[in-house]
Design a protein around this motif. Structure first.
Motif, PDB file in Angstrom:
ATOM      1  N   UNK A 187      38.615 -39.088 -10.135  1.00 21.42           N
ATOM      2  CA  UNK A 187      39.391 -39.499 -11.299  1.00 21.42           C
ATOM      3  C   UNK A 187      39.632 -38.328 -12.264  1.00 21.42           C
ATOM      4  N   UNK A 188      38.613 -37.510 -12.482  1.00 23.57           N
ATOM      5  CA  UNK A 188      38.708 -36.441 -13.493  1.00 23.57           C
ATOM      6  C   UNK A 188      39.274 -35.142 -12.943  1.00 23.57           C
TER       7      UNK A 188
ATOM      8  N   UNK B 288      27.910 -38.486 -15.365  1.00 23.95           N
ATOM      9  CA  UNK B 288      28.650 -38.752 -16.596  1.00 23.95           C
ATOM     10  C   UNK B 288      29.531 -37.565 -16.984  1.00 23.95           C
ATOM     11  N   UNK B 289      29.016 -36.350 -16.803  1.00 17.68           N
ATOM     12  CA  UNK B 289      29.788 -35.155 -17.161  1.00 17.68           C
ATOM     13  C   UNK B 289      31.000 -34.983 -16.256  1.00 17.68           C
ATOM     14  N   UNK B 290      30.847 -35.315 -14.969  1.00 17.49           N
ATOM     15  CA  UNK B 290      31.955 -35.168 -14.026  1.00 17.49           C
ATOM     16  C   UNK B 290      33.116 -36.110 -14.342  1.00 17.49           C
ATOM     17  N   UNK B 291      32.873 -37.106 -15.158  1.00 16.94           N
ATOM     18  CA  UNK B 291      33.949 -38.019 -15.563  1.00 16.94           C
ATOM     19  C   UNK B 291      34.787 -37.450 -16.697  1.00 16.94           C
TER      20      UNK B 291
ATOM     21  N   UNK C 204      38.226 -30.144  -7.674  1.00 13.29           N
ATOM     22  CA  UNK C 204      38.198 -31.577  -7.905  1.00 13.29           C
ATOM     23  C   UNK C 204      37.365 -32.309  -6.888  1.00 13.29           C
ATOM     24  N   UNK C 205      36.339 -31.648  -6.376  1.00 14.85           N
ATOM     25  CA  UNK C 205      35.423 -32.251  -5.420  1.00 14.85           C
ATOM     26  C   UNK C 205      34.026 -31.698  -5.684  1.00 14.85           C
TER      27      UNK C 205
ATOM     28  N   UNK D  23      31.117 -37.920  -6.103  1.00 12.50           N
ATOM     29  CA  UNK D  23      32.451 -37.722  -5.555  1.00 12.50           C
ATOM     30  C   UNK D  23      33.449 -38.704  -6.166  1.00 12.50           C
ATOM     31  N   UNK D  24      33.034 -39.936  -6.377  1.00 16.13           N
ATOM     32  CA  UNK D  24      33.911 -40.930  -6.997  1.00 16.13           C
ATOM     33  C   UNK D  24      34.267 -40.520  -8.427  1.00 16.13           C
TER      34      UNK D  24
END
Length: 241
Positions: free
Chosen positions: A156-157, A125-128, A50-51, A151-152
């Motif tokens: 969330x995701x 966008x994909x990391x969201x 998650x990072x 990182x932001x």
């Protein structure tokens, strides 16, 4: 009063580590990625999920080795299902080769782009998307502001991101949890024949937030990572240096 302040600071430190992906495992349920002594270098002895991780390489050979190492990590992260997105600048990735590291190519979405700016936008966008197990983005440069946006997104995701940078002349500060350098090493000869053994890498943690940088030799054999602790031959020492 002093004890109260220390307790508050200690709790804040624990909270910050968890926000950055270093979540201590529940008692009796220690989940490891399988990197052995490498994982011990991270806070709580846990590979941060998650990072965002940054992996740097100086040439095409190191880039290929880096891709293989990340594929091994991904095969473990995807054991419980899910898919990942691989955004490429080079277009040199051969999907069939992923099988050697336990990955099924049909669970990877491949995107080929031409500019860093495009890769950064698609990766953010994909990391969201919480439905992905991981997102890999190849790019030449990334600055602190751009890495902070990535990182932001993962905060969330809880998706894990890997930035593969085939350029080492600009090594500025980033918001990534760790900076890796992966270099290929000759495999162990089989019956005196070179090039037939399992893949090996010189794995360096150049920077790890709240952890201990280090240098290890890792091998991929029988579907998992294995640390190699024996003394290297002189030829391998020269290649690793």
């Amino acid at each position: 009063m002093a004890n109260t302040k220390n307790d508050i600071i200690s709790q804040l430190q624990k909270d910050i580590l968890q926000w950055e992906g270093y979540r201590p495992p529940p008692a009796g349920k220690r989940k490891l990625v399988g990197l052995g002594p490498v994982e011990a270098a991270f806070p709580n002895g846990v590979f941060p999920l998650g990072t965002v991780h940054e992996l740097v390489c100086a040439n095409t050979e190191q880039a290929a080795a880096c891709g293989g190492f990340v594929s091994g990590v991904l095969s473990i992260l995807m054991q419980n299902g899910g898919a990942c997105l691989w955004i490429s600048l080079s277009g040199n990735l051969f999907p069939g080769a992923l099988k050697a590291f336990g990955m099924e190519p049909d669970r990877v979405i491949f995107v080929n782009l031409t500019r860093d700016k495009e890769v950064l936008w698609v990766m953010e966008e994909a990391l969201k998307c919480a439905g992905l197990a991981a997102v890999i983005g190849e790019m030449r440069e990334i600055d602190f502001k751009q890495s902070r946006r990535l990182q932001l997104a993962v905060e969330q995701s809880r998706v894990t991101g890997f930035v593969l940078r085939n350029r080492t002349d600009k090594m500025g500060s980033t918001a990534c949890a760790a900076r890796w350098k992966i270099r290929p090493l000759p495999s162990e000869p089989v019956d005196g024949l070179p090039g037939l053994g399992f893949p090996r890498w010189q794995v360096e943690l150049l920077r790890v937030r709240n952890g201990q940088p280090g240098n290890w030799i890792m091998e991929w054999s029988e579907g998992k990572f294995r640390p190699v602790e024996k003394e290297l031959p002189e030829q391998q020492k020269q290649m690793a240096g």
